[in-house]
Design a protein around this motif. Structure first.
Motif, PDB file in Angstrom:
ATOM      1  N   PRO A  34       0.942 -11.762  -4.165  1.00 55.48           N
ATOM      2  CA  PRO A  34      -0.306 -12.041  -4.852  1.00 55.48           C
ATOM      3  C   PRO A  34      -0.397 -13.718  -5.394  1.00 55.48           C
ATOM      4  O   PRO A  34      -1.277 -13.796  -5.981  1.00 55.48           O
ATOM      5  CB  PRO A  34      -0.357 -11.039  -5.985  1.00 55.48           C
ATOM      6  CG  PRO A  34       0.620 -10.183  -5.942  1.00 55.48           C
ATOM      7  CD  PRO A  34       1.638 -10.952  -4.750  1.00 55.48           C
ATOM      8  N   TYR A  81      -6.950 -16.013  -6.449  1.00 54.39           N
ATOM      9  CA  TYR A  81      -6.476 -15.921  -7.664  1.00 54.39           C
ATOM     10  C   TYR A  81      -6.236 -17.599  -7.980  1.00 54.39           C
ATOM     11  O   TYR A  81      -6.658 -17.982  -9.136  1.00 54.39           O
ATOM     12  CB  TYR A  81      -5.123 -15.099  -7.686  1.00 54.39           C
ATOM     13  CG  TYR A  81      -4.141 -15.408  -9.039  1.00 54.39           C
ATOM     14  CD1 TYR A  81      -4.829 -14.514 -10.169  1.00 54.39           C
ATOM     15  CD2 TYR A  81      -3.416 -15.949  -9.221  1.00 54.39           C
ATOM     16  CE1 TYR A  81      -4.279 -14.603 -11.063  1.00 54.39           C
ATOM     17  CE2 TYR A  81      -2.530 -16.121 -10.348  1.00 54.39           C
ATOM     18  CZ  TYR A  81      -3.089 -15.438 -11.311  1.00 54.39           C
ATOM     19  OH  TYR A  81      -2.212 -15.518 -12.612  1.00 54.39           O
ATOM     20  N   ASN A 113      -0.420   3.110  -6.374  1.00 51.90           N
ATOM     21  CA  ASN A 113      -1.499   2.262  -6.865  1.00 51.90           C
ATOM     22  C   ASN A 113      -1.621   0.784  -6.642  1.00 51.90           C
ATOM     23  O   ASN A 113      -0.448   0.163  -7.221  1.00 51.90           O
ATOM     24  CB  ASN A 113      -1.909   2.663  -8.214  1.00 51.90           C
ATOM     25  CG  ASN A 113      -2.902   2.015  -8.787  1.00 51.90           C
ATOM     26  OD1 ASN A 113      -3.343   0.732  -8.858  1.00 51.90           O
ATOM     27  ND2 ASN A 113      -4.058   2.857  -9.573  1.00 51.90           N
ATOM     28  N   VAL A 114      -2.299   0.068  -6.049  1.00 51.40           N
ATOM     29  CA  VAL A 114      -2.290  -1.337  -5.263  1.00 51.40           C
ATOM     30  C   VAL A 114      -2.195  -2.104  -6.617  1.00 51.40           C
ATOM     31  O   VAL A 114      -1.650  -3.106  -6.754  1.00 51.40           O
ATOM     32  CB  VAL A 114      -3.007  -1.791  -4.467  1.00 51.40           C
ATOM     33  CG1 VAL A 114      -3.137  -3.039  -4.107  1.00 51.40           C
ATOM     34  CG2 VAL A 114      -2.701  -0.940  -2.879  1.00 51.40           C
ATOM     35  N   GLU A 115      -3.258  -1.634  -7.445  1.00 54.79           N
ATOM     36  CA  GLU A 115      -3.627  -2.732  -8.418  1.00 54.79           C
ATOM     37  C   GLU A 115      -2.357  -2.732  -9.593  1.00 54.79           C
ATOM     38  O   GLU A 115      -1.772  -3.632 -10.131  1.00 54.79           O
ATOM     39  CB  GLU A 115      -4.937  -2.168  -9.192  1.00 54.79           C
ATOM     40  CG  GLU A 115      -5.209  -3.335 -10.103  1.00 54.79           C
ATOM     41  CD  GLU A 115      -6.393  -2.538 -10.983  1.00 54.79           C
ATOM     42  OE1 GLU A 115      -7.057  -1.725 -10.850  1.00 54.79           O
ATOM     43  OE2 GLU A 115      -6.439  -3.060 -12.307  1.00 54.79           O
ATOM     44  N   MET A 116      -1.752  -1.299  -9.892  1.00 58.68           N
ATOM     45  CA  MET A 116      -0.549  -1.118 -10.533  1.00 58.68           C
ATOM     46  C   MET A 116       0.700  -2.196 -10.102  1.00 58.68           C
ATOM     47  O   MET A 116       1.346  -2.730 -10.780  1.00 58.68           O
ATOM     48  CB  MET A 116      -0.208   0.255 -10.573  1.00 58.68           C
ATOM     49  CG  MET A 116       0.522   0.838 -11.872  1.00 58.68           C
ATOM     50  SD  MET A 116       0.886   2.531 -11.461  1.00 58.68           S
ATOM     51  CE  MET A 116      -0.273   3.166 -12.371  1.00 58.68           C
ATOM     52  N   GLU A 117       0.701  -1.928  -8.674  1.00 61.03           N
ATOM     53  CA  GLU A 117       1.774  -3.094  -7.992  1.00 61.03           C
ATOM     54  C   GLU A 117       1.593  -4.468  -8.356  1.00 61.03           C
ATOM     55  O   GLU A 117       2.439  -5.125  -8.474  1.00 61.03           O
ATOM     56  CB  GLU A 117       2.044  -2.320  -6.651  1.00 61.03           C
ATOM     57  CG  GLU A 117       3.020  -2.950  -5.941  1.00 61.03           C
ATOM     58  CD  GLU A 117       4.439  -2.952  -6.504  1.00 61.03           C
ATOM     59  OE1 GLU A 117       4.857  -2.132  -7.356  1.00 61.03           O
ATOM     60  OE2 GLU A 117       5.590  -3.526  -5.940  1.00 61.03           O
ATOM     61  N   ILE A 118       0.535  -4.779  -8.134  1.00 58.44           N
ATOM     62  CA  ILE A 118       0.364  -6.191  -8.104  1.00 58.44           C
ATOM     63  C   ILE A 118       0.641  -6.652  -9.637  1.00 58.44           C
ATOM     64  O   ILE A 118       1.152  -7.575 -10.141  1.00 58.44           O
ATOM     65  CB  ILE A 118      -1.247  -6.635  -8.010  1.00 58.44           C
ATOM     66  CG1 ILE A 118      -1.507  -6.553  -6.308  1.00 58.44           C
ATOM     67  CG2 ILE A 118      -1.728  -8.077  -8.447  1.00 58.44           C
ATOM     68  CD1 ILE A 118      -2.792  -6.675  -5.638  1.00 58.44           C
ATOM     69  N   ASN A 119       0.101  -5.724 -10.753  1.00 64.85           N
ATOM     70  CA  ASN A 119       0.478  -6.303 -11.984  1.00 64.85           C
ATOM     71  C   ASN A 119       1.803  -6.220 -12.249  1.00 64.85           C
ATOM     72  O   ASN A 119       2.414  -7.083 -13.038  1.00 64.85           O
ATOM     73  CB  ASN A 119      -0.229  -5.135 -12.890  1.00 64.85           C
ATOM     74  CG  ASN A 119      -1.895  -5.268 -13.010  1.00 64.85           C
ATOM     75  OD1 ASN A 119      -2.253  -6.256 -12.735  1.00 64.85           O
ATOM     76  ND2 ASN A 119      -2.682  -4.142 -13.426  1.00 64.85           N
ATOM     77  N   THR A 161       0.719  -1.166   0.182  1.00 63.62           N
ATOM     78  CA  THR A 161       0.066  -0.041  -0.006  1.00 63.62           C
ATOM     79  C   THR A 161       0.796   1.212   0.171  1.00 63.62           C
ATOM     80  O   THR A 161       0.221   2.355  -0.245  1.00 63.62           O
ATOM     81  CB  THR A 161      -0.829  -0.158   1.169  1.00 63.62           C
ATOM     82  OG1 THR A 161      -0.266  -0.436   2.365  1.00 63.62           O
ATOM     83  CG2 THR A 161      -1.924  -0.959   1.164  1.00 63.62           C
ATOM     84  N   TYR A 185      -5.788 -12.174  -1.954  1.00 63.85           N
ATOM     85  CA  TYR A 185      -5.741 -12.099  -3.390  1.00 63.85           C
ATOM     86  C   TYR A 185      -5.083 -13.112  -3.990  1.00 63.85           C
ATOM     87  O   TYR A 185      -5.656 -13.913  -4.870  1.00 63.85           O
ATOM     88  CB  TYR A 185      -4.652 -10.793  -3.669  1.00 63.85           C
ATOM     89  CG  TYR A 185      -4.608 -10.716  -5.199  1.00 63.85           C
ATOM     90  CD1 TYR A 185      -5.274  -9.467  -5.814  1.00 63.85           C
ATOM     91  CD2 TYR A 185      -3.828 -11.266  -5.882  1.00 63.85           C
ATOM     92  CE1 TYR A 185      -5.158  -9.500  -7.195  1.00 63.85           C
ATOM     93  CE2 TYR A 185      -3.808 -11.284  -7.301  1.00 63.85           C
ATOM     94  CZ  TYR A 185      -4.631 -10.214  -8.139  1.00 63.85           C
ATOM     95  OH  TYR A 185      -4.405 -10.104  -9.387  1.00 63.85           O
TER      96      TYR A 185
END
Ligand SMILES: C[S@@+](CC[C@H](N)C(=O)[O-])C[C@H]1O[C@@H](n2cnc3c(N)ncnc32)[C@H](O)[C@@H]1O
Length: 277
Positions: free
Chosen positions: A60, A92, A19-25, A14, A88
């Motif tokens: 993730p 997944y 951006n969490v989604e950007m970091e996961i990607n 965080t 997550y």
């Protein structure tokens, strides 16, 4: 400037990126980027024949997925400190219908897992974020079976992305990244220290190797995805990187990519140790 030593280390999904989604990607792209080279190294150390594997700091779950796909007989465990990432990974992996896996919430330095349980333990891009990596390795030593192995993969930011032609400002970016992580209690140049850390944690027969990725072989897109702009913007926001350097890097990066002969190269350090009792 944000200078907050964090007792749990220098990675929090965080706060490392805006951006969490950007970091996961970005984490997914980073697994995909290195996998062809990484898997060859893993096989050379016998991972493909393992029955019981744990990844500590599994995030993730993208490396867990690779292990489940490539090692059909293995039971694969993830251990992760951040409940957001535990959830997550579980969502997944459930969608993929593998079976043979479990993900636990826990701390790598105090897992609560049973002694002598795993044939292989992997910890990837985690030790570089810990305030006491040797403590983590001692705990891994405890839960690995006699004759079992640990594989540790980490950055050494002295040799992060190299490009042809060179991109002015990249060194400043990596210096800024290192300053931020050191301030939080991590060690982004831990790569070179991994063999000693494994030995001090109890492991024997230690080996050291480099995993590599090259844009001429893998294409540019995987590098773009695994770098992204989230971390550089966060470094600027937190006062570690100037707007001038950020501007210089984006202009230089675009010019580099337009050069017909351009190349992007990245390496990770890998160390392997065996539990001999
Ligand atoms: C850079 S991510 C790497 C994730 C995954 N290993 C990979 O290679 O994609 C580092 C991960 O380690 C986790 N982590 C950090 N400190 C930890 C600790 N003390 N115990 C367990 N996990 C931890 C973070 O929450 C994060 O998911």
């Amino acid at each position: 400037m944000n200078n907050t030593m964090n007792p749990s280390g220098s990675y929090r999904i965080t706060s490392i990126n805006n951006n969490v989604e950007m970091e996961i990607n970005r984490l997914k792209a980073q697994v995909d980027l290195f996998w062809p080279s990484e898997w060859q190294h893993y096989q050379a150390h016998g991972l493909a024949g393992a029955g019981n594997i744990i990844e500590l700091g599994s995030g993730p779950g993208f490396l867990l997925e690779k292990l489940l796909t490539h090692i059909p007989q293995a039971n694969v465990t993830g251990l992760e400190i951040d409940p957001l990432l535990v959830n997550y990974a579980m969502d997944y992996l459930k969608k993929k219908n593998y079976g043979r896996w479990q993900v636990y919430e826990g701390n790598i330095t105090q897992t609560g897992l049973t002694d002598h349980t795993y044939d292989f333990a992997i910890t990837r891009l985690v030790l570089e974020h810990l305030t006491d990596p040797i403590e983590a390795v001692r705990e891994i030593y405890r839960i690995v079976k006699p004759g079992g192995k640990v594989i540790v993969v980490d950055n050494d930011f002295e040799m992060h992305i190299m490009t042809y032609p060179s991109v002015p400002g990249l060194r400043e970016l990596y210096d800024a990244y290192c300053e931020a992580r050191f301030a939080e209690g991590g060690n982004p140049k831990i790569g070179r220290e991994l063999p000693r850390i494994l030995k001090e944690g109890g492991f024997s027969n230690v080996q050291f190797e480099l995993i590599s990725a090259h844009s001429t072989i893998l294409g540019d897109e995987m590098f773009f995805q695994s770098e992204g702009v989230g971390i550089p913007y966060k470094l600027k926001q937190d006062g570690y990187l100037s707007s001038k350097d950020l501007g210089k890097i984006s202009v230089g990066w675009r010019k580099m990519v337009q050069d017909e002969q351009h190349a992007i190269v990245r390496q990770l350090c890998l160390a392997v140790g065996e539990k001999v009792e």
